[in-house]
Structures are given as C-alpha cells and as structure tokens.
Design a protein around this motif. Sequence first.
Motif, PDB file in Angstrom:
ATOM      1  N   ASP A 152     -94.518  25.854  25.555  1.00 26.40           N
ATOM      2  CA  ASP A 152     -95.781  26.606  24.933  1.00 26.40           C
ATOM      3  C   ASP A 152     -96.589  25.528  23.957  1.00 26.40           C
ATOM      4  OD1 ASP A 152     -96.016  28.732  26.214  1.00 26.40           O
ATOM      5  OD2 ASP A 152     -94.954  29.932  24.497  1.00 26.40           O
ATOM      6  N   HIS A 153     -95.669  24.735  23.325  1.00 23.10           N
ATOM      7  CA  HIS A 153     -96.230  23.808  22.235  1.00 23.10           C
ATOM      8  C   HIS A 153     -96.637  22.599  23.130  1.00 23.10           C
ATOM      9  CE1 HIS A 153     -95.520  24.995  18.273  1.00 23.10           C
ATOM     10  NE2 HIS A 153     -94.211  25.390  18.531  1.00 23.10           N
ATOM     11  N   GLU A 154     -95.995  22.118  24.213  1.00 21.21           N
ATOM     12  CA  GLU A 154     -96.498  21.060  25.298  1.00 21.21           C
ATOM     13  C   GLU A 154     -97.846  21.491  25.853  1.00 21.21           C
ATOM     14  OE1 GLU A 154     -93.009  20.782  27.704  1.00 21.21           O
ATOM     15  OE2 GLU A 154     -92.211  19.518  26.185  1.00 21.21           O
ATOM     16  N   ALA A 155     -97.965  22.686  26.005  1.00 21.44           N
ATOM     17  CA  ALA A 155     -99.405  23.233  26.519  1.00 21.44           C
ATOM     18  C   ALA A 155    -100.527  23.071  25.534  1.00 21.44           C
ATOM     19  CB  ALA A 155     -99.385  24.566  26.998  1.00 21.44           C
ATOM     20  N   VAL A 156    -100.151  23.228  24.194  1.00 20.93           N
ATOM     21  CA  VAL A 156    -100.976  23.113  23.047  1.00 20.93           C
ATOM     22  C   VAL A 156    -101.370  21.773  23.096  1.00 20.93           C
ATOM     23  CG1 VAL A 156    -101.615  23.518  20.678  1.00 20.93           C
ATOM     24  CG2 VAL A 156    -100.570  25.355  22.095  1.00 20.93           C
ATOM     25  N   VAL A 157    -100.411  20.839  22.985  1.00 18.50           N
ATOM     26  CA  VAL A 157    -100.460  19.450  22.657  1.00 18.50           C
ATOM     27  C   VAL A 157    -101.629  18.895  24.022  1.00 18.50           C
ATOM     28  CG1 VAL A 157     -99.255  17.110  22.924  1.00 18.50           C
ATOM     29  CG2 VAL A 157     -98.452  18.696  21.502  1.00 18.50           C
ATOM     30  N   LYS A 158    -101.167  19.333  25.206  1.00 19.85           N
ATOM     31  CA  LYS A 158    -102.204  18.940  26.177  1.00 19.85           C
ATOM     32  C   LYS A 158    -103.565  19.353  25.900  1.00 19.85           C
ATOM     33  CE  LYS A 158    -103.134  19.054  31.377  1.00 19.85           C
ATOM     34  NZ  LYS A 158    -104.294  18.981  30.969  1.00 19.85           N
ATOM     35  N   MET A 159    -103.966  20.617  25.597  1.00 15.84           N
ATOM     36  CA  MET A 159    -105.228  20.837  25.255  1.00 15.84           C
ATOM     37  C   MET A 159    -105.785  20.079  23.883  1.00 15.84           C
ATOM     38  SD  MET A 159    -105.293  25.119  25.516  1.00 15.84           S
ATOM     39  CE  MET A 159    -104.385  25.471  23.950  1.00 15.84           C
ATOM     40  N   LYS A 204    -105.057  17.192  23.173  1.00 16.12           N
ATOM     41  CA  LYS A 204    -105.186  15.567  23.697  1.00 16.12           C
ATOM     42  C   LYS A 204    -106.641  15.819  24.369  1.00 16.12           C
ATOM     43  CE  LYS A 204    -100.679  13.731  23.404  1.00 16.12           C
ATOM     44  NZ  LYS A 204     -99.681  12.976  23.731  1.00 16.12           N
ATOM     45  N   ASP A 205    -106.737  16.560  25.421  1.00 21.54           N
ATOM     46  CA  ASP A 205    -108.160  16.829  25.974  1.00 21.54           C
ATOM     47  C   ASP A 205    -109.313  16.659  25.044  1.00 21.54           C
ATOM     48  OD1 ASP A 205    -106.697  16.776  28.497  1.00 21.54           O
ATOM     49  OD2 ASP A 205    -106.726  18.777  28.917  1.00 21.54           O
ATOM     50  N   GLY A 206    -109.092  17.695  24.069  1.00 21.10           N
ATOM     51  CA  GLY A 206    -110.181  17.804  23.025  1.00 21.10           C
ATOM     52  C   GLY A 206    -110.312  16.536  22.253  1.00 21.10           C
ATOM     53  N   ILE A 207    -109.215  15.735  21.822  1.00 18.97           N
ATOM     54  CA  ILE A 207    -109.450  14.413  21.428  1.00 18.97           C
ATOM     55  C   ILE A 207    -110.459  13.526  22.243  1.00 18.97           C
ATOM     56  CG2 ILE A 207    -108.357  12.319  20.613  1.00 18.97           C
ATOM     57  CD1 ILE A 207    -105.781  14.012  20.032  1.00 18.97           C
ATOM     58  N   ALA A 208    -110.292  13.514  23.523  1.00 20.36           N
ATOM     59  CA  ALA A 208    -110.910  12.676  24.440  1.00 20.36           C
ATOM     60  C   ALA A 208    -112.375  13.188  24.244  1.00 20.36           C
ATOM     61  CB  ALA A 208    -110.570  12.700  25.677  1.00 20.36           C
ATOM     62  N   ILE A 209    -112.678  14.313  24.557  1.00 18.20           N
ATOM     63  CA  ILE A 209    -114.015  14.781  24.550  1.00 18.20           C
ATOM     64  C   ILE A 209    -114.951  14.617  23.178  1.00 18.20           C
ATOM     65  CG2 ILE A 209    -115.282  17.051  24.491  1.00 18.20           C
ATOM     66  CD1 ILE A 209    -113.298  18.137  26.508  1.00 18.20           C
ATOM     67  N   THR A 234    -114.054  15.660  14.314  1.00 17.02           N
ATOM     68  CA  THR A 234    -113.163  16.829  14.975  1.00 17.02           C
ATOM     69  C   THR A 234    -111.944  16.217  15.888  1.00 17.02           C
ATOM     70  OG1 THR A 234    -115.222  17.924  15.540  1.00 17.02           O
ATOM     71  CG2 THR A 234    -113.485  18.415  16.880  1.00 17.02           C
ATOM     72  N   ALA A 235    -112.034  14.877  16.174  1.00 15.78           N
ATOM     73  CA  ALA A 235    -111.117  14.178  16.866  1.00 15.78           C
ATOM     74  C   ALA A 235    -109.742  14.177  16.105  1.00 15.78           C
ATOM     75  CB  ALA A 235    -111.407  12.733  17.499  1.00 15.78           C
ATOM     76  N   ASP A 236    -110.084  13.724  14.462  1.00 13.87           N
ATOM     77  CA  ASP A 236    -108.951  13.423  13.659  1.00 13.87           C
ATOM     78  C   ASP A 236    -108.259  14.909  13.420  1.00 13.87           C
ATOM     79  OD1 ASP A 236    -107.452  11.996  11.743  1.00 13.87           O
ATOM     80  OD2 ASP A 236    -108.380  13.249  10.181  1.00 13.87           O
ATOM     81  N   ILE A 237    -109.038  16.089  13.485  1.00  9.50           N
ATOM     82  CA  ILE A 237    -108.363  17.155  13.145  1.00  9.50           C
ATOM     83  C   ILE A 237    -107.358  17.745  14.311  1.00  9.50           C
ATOM     84  CG2 ILE A 237    -108.850  19.896  13.209  1.00  9.50           C
ATOM     85  CD1 ILE A 237    -111.489  19.203  11.689  1.00  9.50           C
ATOM     86  N   PHE A 238    -107.781  17.234  15.640  1.00 13.33           N
ATOM     87  CA  PHE A 238    -106.953  17.651  16.563  1.00 13.33           C
ATOM     88  C   PHE A 238    -105.750  16.668  16.763  1.00 13.33           C
ATOM     89  CE2 PHE A 238    -110.862  19.068  19.622  1.00 13.33           C
ATOM     90  CZ  PHE A 238    -110.832  20.448  18.976  1.00 13.33           C
ATOM     91  N   ILE A 239    -106.139  15.319  16.274  1.00  9.93           N
ATOM     92  CA  ILE A 239    -105.030  14.489  16.174  1.00  9.93           C
ATOM     93  C   ILE A 239    -103.971  15.030  15.109  1.00  9.93           C
ATOM     94  CG2 ILE A 239    -104.241  12.219  15.137  1.00  9.93           C
ATOM     95  CD1 ILE A 239    -106.886  11.115  16.502  1.00  9.93           C
TER      96      ILE A 239
END
Length: 68
Positions: A23-30, A32-37, A46-51
Amino acid sequence: LSKAKKPNNSLDNKGMVIDLAADHEAVVKMLKDGIAIAQKAEDEGTADIFIQRTKIHEKAIWMLRSSI
C-alpha cells in the motif's frame, strides 16, 4: 478513488506487513506521478510537498521490508 486495497483479514502477521508495504508503494507511485505533473506545470512548491511525502513513505517501505 483510493489505490489502497481493502485489508485481507485472513493474513498472518508477515502477510499483513507485506500488504502494508504494498500500500505504501502504491502511494509512492501516485506521489511520483504527482511530482511529474507539478513539475511540468512549473509548480515546484507542490512538487516539493510530494517529494517530502515520498521520502516518508519510502522510509516506511524500507522499515517494513526489513522487518520481514
């Protein structure tokens, strides 16, 4: 819209740890997608918050996997 699976109540302790790490891995994938966007939109705040959240979840994954 949640990517986390519903818990499997028939798992043993080790299975629950593996399931939680997944489940943590699924959150990390989301994240990382958010970081790219966010970076594509030049929204570095926002990218920094996601990072920063990614680092927390990756540490949790490492801790869970090391306890198996």
